[in-house]
Write an enzyme that holds these catalytic residues in place. Structure first.
Site, PDB file in Angstrom:
ATOM      1  N   HIS A 234      40.169  35.734  50.676  1.00 52.62           N
ATOM      2  CA  HIS A 234      39.931  37.011  49.748  1.00 52.62           C
ATOM      3  C   HIS A 234      39.010  37.795  51.504  1.00 52.62           C
ATOM      4  O   HIS A 234      39.116  37.185  52.163  1.00 52.62           O
ATOM      5  CB  HIS A 234      38.919  35.745  48.699  1.00 52.62           C
ATOM      6  CG  HIS A 234      39.443  35.869  48.175  1.00 52.62           C
ATOM      7  ND1 HIS A 234      40.444  35.103  47.846  1.00 52.62           N
ATOM      8  CD2 HIS A 234      39.034  34.461  47.149  1.00 52.62           C
ATOM      9  CE1 HIS A 234      40.812  34.744  46.775  1.00 52.62           C
ATOM     10  NE2 HIS A 234      39.713  34.064  46.503  1.00 52.62           N
TER      11      HIS A 234
ATOM     12  N   LYS B 171      29.504  37.601  38.492  1.00 52.05           N
ATOM     13  CA  LYS B 171      29.821  38.796  38.261  1.00 52.05           C
ATOM     14  C   LYS B 171      29.294  39.090  36.988  1.00 52.05           C
ATOM     15  O   LYS B 171      29.167  40.249  35.641  1.00 52.05           O
ATOM     16  CB  LYS B 171      30.487  39.543  38.010  1.00 52.05           C
ATOM     17  CG  LYS B 171      31.171  40.603  38.353  1.00 52.05           C
ATOM     18  CD  LYS B 171      32.793  40.765  38.551  1.00 52.05           C
ATOM     19  CE  LYS B 171      33.328  42.377  38.160  1.00 52.05           C
ATOM     20  NZ  LYS B 171      34.735  42.100  37.463  1.00 52.05           N
TER      21      LYS B 171
END
Length: 922
Positions: free
Chosen positions: A131, A581
């Protein structure tokens, strides 16, 4: 901020190491004529006295390097302090390691025999991913490794003053190279480059760490008063394996093509076979036992004859070497029987050479036979010291190095199936919008039919073509080499049972099915990934439907038999990033906990073990935190099947680049899982009052967080008050920052979301909402507030959530926040949103002080000290970044693209330097 490797630091030692490194760097700068810059870099009263940038471009790079040197000094001081504590106080002196774990297990009544019986069932699998959170170039990381090794080298007291000076000169050479090397990436790294980075750890680092890990277990075992002889057999050690997503993670990643996946599988196998060959060759060179002084066992003699016949000319040559040394001959034959390294250009249709090992288990059997032959002649020490480490290498890395997972988004699967249906003449254009009932009915009907949707010459849509080619690559590799190197088929954003069943149709289409009990079974495990708060809440119901499906029942039974497990196993992945998130840290961590509890119960009722795969990132907002505390905070019984966990981006280098740190961090996983699993088996889970209180806190913190996220103007505030536009312009990862390129918060990946807030020192994803929740609890249920402040505050899950929030709060800088907020053009939303965030920050800090019964600065002294040491330099960098952002955005608005492009390297340097200072990106 990465906390796992810096939780115990000897700051006086760190200061001495940093003084040395900084002085070497300043000398290098002097040699380059950068005298003003060198004089500017100073260390005063325990902090970096960096408050202005005398030379913008090179000054930022100097700051970045200085922060990296400070991180290095702290890492080494932590390692040396651990060694000192173990020397002075014993192996049990450090929390979370084997010594501490074994003493705790003994205290709760577990016997040596009981612990030993369970050890070989312990399973841990770190999965390396690429990532885009590693902001440093690979070449820069390699120089950091070299510099760190020189720092460790100086710990040896054998060096003379002249030799120490030579080491110091070597440090300056590395620092000069570092100064001459550009810090930022001007091109996104290719998947091939990311794959090579992962292979570096799997081939160079972890194999050398494995014997160190085993030795530390033996040392702790004997220190606990247990019989060391129990661990003479390598089969009695806990299992450590590795996985990778690089080359297999296709979720929103257009560059992970079927060809990339094929190349990844081939390259991993090539390196694995080289690794095994190297260790067998080294072992053969040492086992020079002569048959004149001892005789091999009949079983070994018989196996030598078999291998000689099976390996043909290679076997004859191997058997003729080293006459009168049968142990060495046996190893020569094992080497001859190894499969050849695959050629990346060879066709999967070619027949594999006969007479060789087809599976690592065959080689392990021969190593067991070799070990038994040594034990039979009393060569116990040779068996333990020479053969056992090689056995462990083969057991851990096999012929594949690490398992490659394949991940794709459920939406992509829907589009692919829709295209297949259309190609087959079915009305599938609106399949993605069908109800769940209609989808399930269709999938069940199709799974009972043997006919495929397509034939080889048929044209299908792009998603369907890509997916089928990927699965065919897996099928071809599986048929030729077996499925050991292939991990799981992971469905990100799993929202319904049909999102999982659809994978069976694709598997059937390309031959990933096998016959089991007369019907189809999928050879590769299908794994749900639950990511959002809503999906976590629905996950038990989804898992029930999936486990009850006849095809899943057959598939898990087939895989159970194939892997020799006592019970069927279902892997479930839980995501920290998107749930955070989506709902904020309090709601994220607690909903993950509650979901795991219910998923375990779902599996338990069906006699299926649940193996949790934790998708943790590098920052607290994305699941990071001290490893041993993370493990202790897991639900009762959740480690029964072991633990899979992602290691992402910057965490890989920070935790594993150096062998001392790698050993420490892997030991935390191994010892932690063993301790928790065995302790859970000794006690029953009983409901606690505190759990209902945390339900309340999670709900209220989620409500407060969502109020902020849904506030009018928040998205504009985020885009203007943080450097998100610079981060999206960076080249720090091969994967795009958005899943589909839409300019929406839902489409934005969690990594740039967290990265951007951290850069601007808001860090809202790590703390926002928790203060409001605590205040509401105290105001409406003061008795419950007193409960969590009292004895129940020691409960590991609550303590873990609170400490993670407190650590995040420590990284917030209200003054810097305000300066970034001035970048927001509209005054009204700017002030309104900033006031809201600031008020919540003060509220959270106030109520955490109450919770901990003292100031956070005192309770989390090391965390605040970490920030304080770096504060002056970070403040200067933040202000420079703000100034550059203003000018860069003005150029973009005015259409001055050339001028804006020219500024980008400087801006990216500030991002790099701030990330180095905070020791965290996203």
């Amino acid at each position: 901020m990465i906390t796992s490797t810096t939780s115990v630091v000897d700051y006086e030692k760190a200061k001495l190491d940093f003084d040395l490194l900084l002085e070497c760097f300043r000398e290098v700068l002097h040699n380059f004529g950068e005298k003003k810059l060198a004089e500017h870099l100073s260390w005063k009263d325990g902090t970096l006295a960096l408050n202005r940038l005398p030379n913008v471009g090179r000054g930022v790079q100097a700051y970045s390097i200085v922060f990296q040197l400070l991180n290095m000094a702290e890492e080494n001081s932590a390692a040396q302090l651990r060694r000192h504590l173990e020397t002075q106080e014993g192996t049990a002196s450090l929390s979370g390691l084997w010594g501490d774990a074994l003493i705790h297990l003994r205290k709760i009544g577990l016997t040596e025999t009981r612990i030993a019986e369970e050890l070989s069932d312990i399973f841990v699998e770190p999965v390396l991913t690429a990532h885009p959170t590693e902001a440093k170039r690979r070449t820069v990381l390699e120089q950091h490794r070299e510099l760190y090794l020189l720092l460790v080298k100086l710990e040896n007291q054998m060096w003379t003053p002249a030799e120490r000076e030579d080491i110091r000169k070597e440090m300056k050479v590395v620092l000069e190279r570092l100064w001459r090397t550009g810090e930022i990436l001007f091109e996104k790294p290719s998947v091939a480059a990311e794959r090579q980075n992962v292979i570096h750890y799997l081939y160079n680092i972890f194999p050398s760490v494995l014997p160190m890990l085993d030795k530390r277990l033996v040392q702790a075992w004997t220190s606990a008063g247990f019989d060391a002889g129990i661990l003479d057999d390598p089969r009695n050690f806990p299992r450590l394996c590795f996985g990778s997503w690089v080359g297999g993670d296709r979720d929103g990643h257009p560059f992970v093509t079927p060809e990339v996946t094929r190349q990844t599988l081939i390259e991993m196998r090539q390196y694995a076979l080289r690794l095994v060959h190297h260790h067998l060759f080294q072992l053969a060179s040492r086992l020079s036992l002569s048959e004149r002084f001892q005789s091999p066992t009949p079983a070994m003699i018989q196996r030598i004859e078999q291998l000689t016949e099976m390996t043909g000319e290679k076997g004859d040559t191997a058997a003729e070497k080293n006459p009168k040394e049968p142990w060495r001959q046996f190893l020569n034959l094992m080497i001859a029987a190894l499969p050849p390294e695959p050629d990346e250009h060879e066709s999967y249709d070619e027949t594999a050479p006969p007479g060789i090992y087809t599976h690592q288990g065959e080689l392990l059997s021969d190593l067991e036979l070799l070990r038994d032959a040594l034990l039979a002649i009393g060569a116990d020490n040779i068996a333990k010291t020479e053969v056992s480490p090689v056995y462990r290498i083969v057991q851990t890395f096999g012929f594949y190095l690490g398992k490659l997972d394949i991940r794709q988004n459920s939406r992509f699967h829907d589009l692919a199936l829709s295209q297949l249906m259309t190609a087959a003449g079915l009305n599938g254009g609106d399949f993605p919008d069908w109800s769940e009932e209609k989808r399930i009915a269709f999938l069940n009907s199709e799974l009972l039919s043997p006919r495929p949707f397509t034939h080889p010459d048929m044209t299908v849509g792009s998603e369907a073509a890509t997916l089928l080619r990927c699965y065919r690559t897996l099928g071809d590799h599986l048929k030729r080499y077996g499925q050991d190197g292939i991990g799981s088929l992971i469905v990100s954003m799993t929202r319904n049972v049909s999102d999982l069943l659809v994978i069976y149709l694709f598997a059937r289409e390309v031959g990933l099915m096998t016959t089991y009990e007369g019907k189809d079974a999928c050879m590769v495990p299908v794994v749900p990934l639950f990511e959002t708060i809503d999906d976590l809440k629905k996950s038990p119901e989804i898992l029930r439907g999936f486990l009850d499906h006849p095809l899943t029942i057959r598939s898990t039974a087939y895989q159970q038999e194939k892997n020799g497990r006592k019970k069927p196993l279902q892997q479930v992945m839980v995501g920290y990033s998107d749930s955070n998130k989506d709902g904020g840290i309090g709601a994220s961590l607690w909903n993950l906990y509650r979901a795991e509890e219910q998923l375990l119960e779902t599996g338990r009722k069906r006699g299926v073990d649940i193996l949790f795969f934790h998708g943790r990132g590098g920052s607290i907002s994305r699941g990071a935190g001290p490893t041993h505390r993370f493990i202790r905070a897991q639900p009762h019984g959740s480690l029964e099947a072991g633990l899979r966990v992602t290691e992402q981006g910057e965490t890989i280098a920070q935790k594993y680049a150096n062998r001392i740190s790698a050993t420490y961090n892997l030991e935390l996983f191994m010892a932690g899982v063993a301790e928790a699993r065995l302790a859970h088996r000794e006690s029953r889970k009983s409901p606690l009052e505190v759990e209902q209180i945390i339900d309340f806190l999670a709900e209220e913190s989620n409500r407060a967080y969502r109020e902020l996220i849904d506030t009018e103007g928040l998205l504009d505030f985020f885009h203007q008050a943080t450097p998100i536009d610079i981060i999206e312009s960076s080249r720090i990862g091969s994967r795009p920052s958005r899943r589909s390129g839409k300019q929406s918060l839902d489409d934005l990946r969690a990594i740039p979301w967290v990265f951007s807030w951290n850069q601007a020192r808001f860090a809202i994803s790590g703390w926002y909402g928790f203060g409001t929740a605590l205040k509401k609890l105290r105001d409406t249920r003061p008795d419950a507030f007193d409960i969590i402040r009292g004895k129940d505050f020691s409960w590991a899950p609550l303590r873990y959530i609170a400490s993670n929030v407190a650590t995040s709060v420590a990284t917030v800088d209200p003054e810097i926040m305000q300066e970034y907020a001035l970048l927001v053009e509209q005054p009204e939303p700017r002030q309104r949103i900033l006031d809201t965030i600031t008020a919540e920050y003060l509220r959270t800090k106030q109520f955490l002080d109450l919770l901990y019964d003292g100031s956070l600065e005192e309770t989390f002294f090391n965390v605040f000290r970490f920030i304080r040491v770096r504060q002056d330099g970070l403040s200067a960098l933040h202000r420079l970044q703000i100034d550059l952002l203003k000018r860069w955005r003005d150029h973009k608005k005015s259409g001055k693209e050339k001028e804006a492009e020219a500024m980008l390297p400087e801006l990216l340097l500030t991002v790099n330097a701030i990330a180095s200072g905070l020791r965290s990106t996203g």
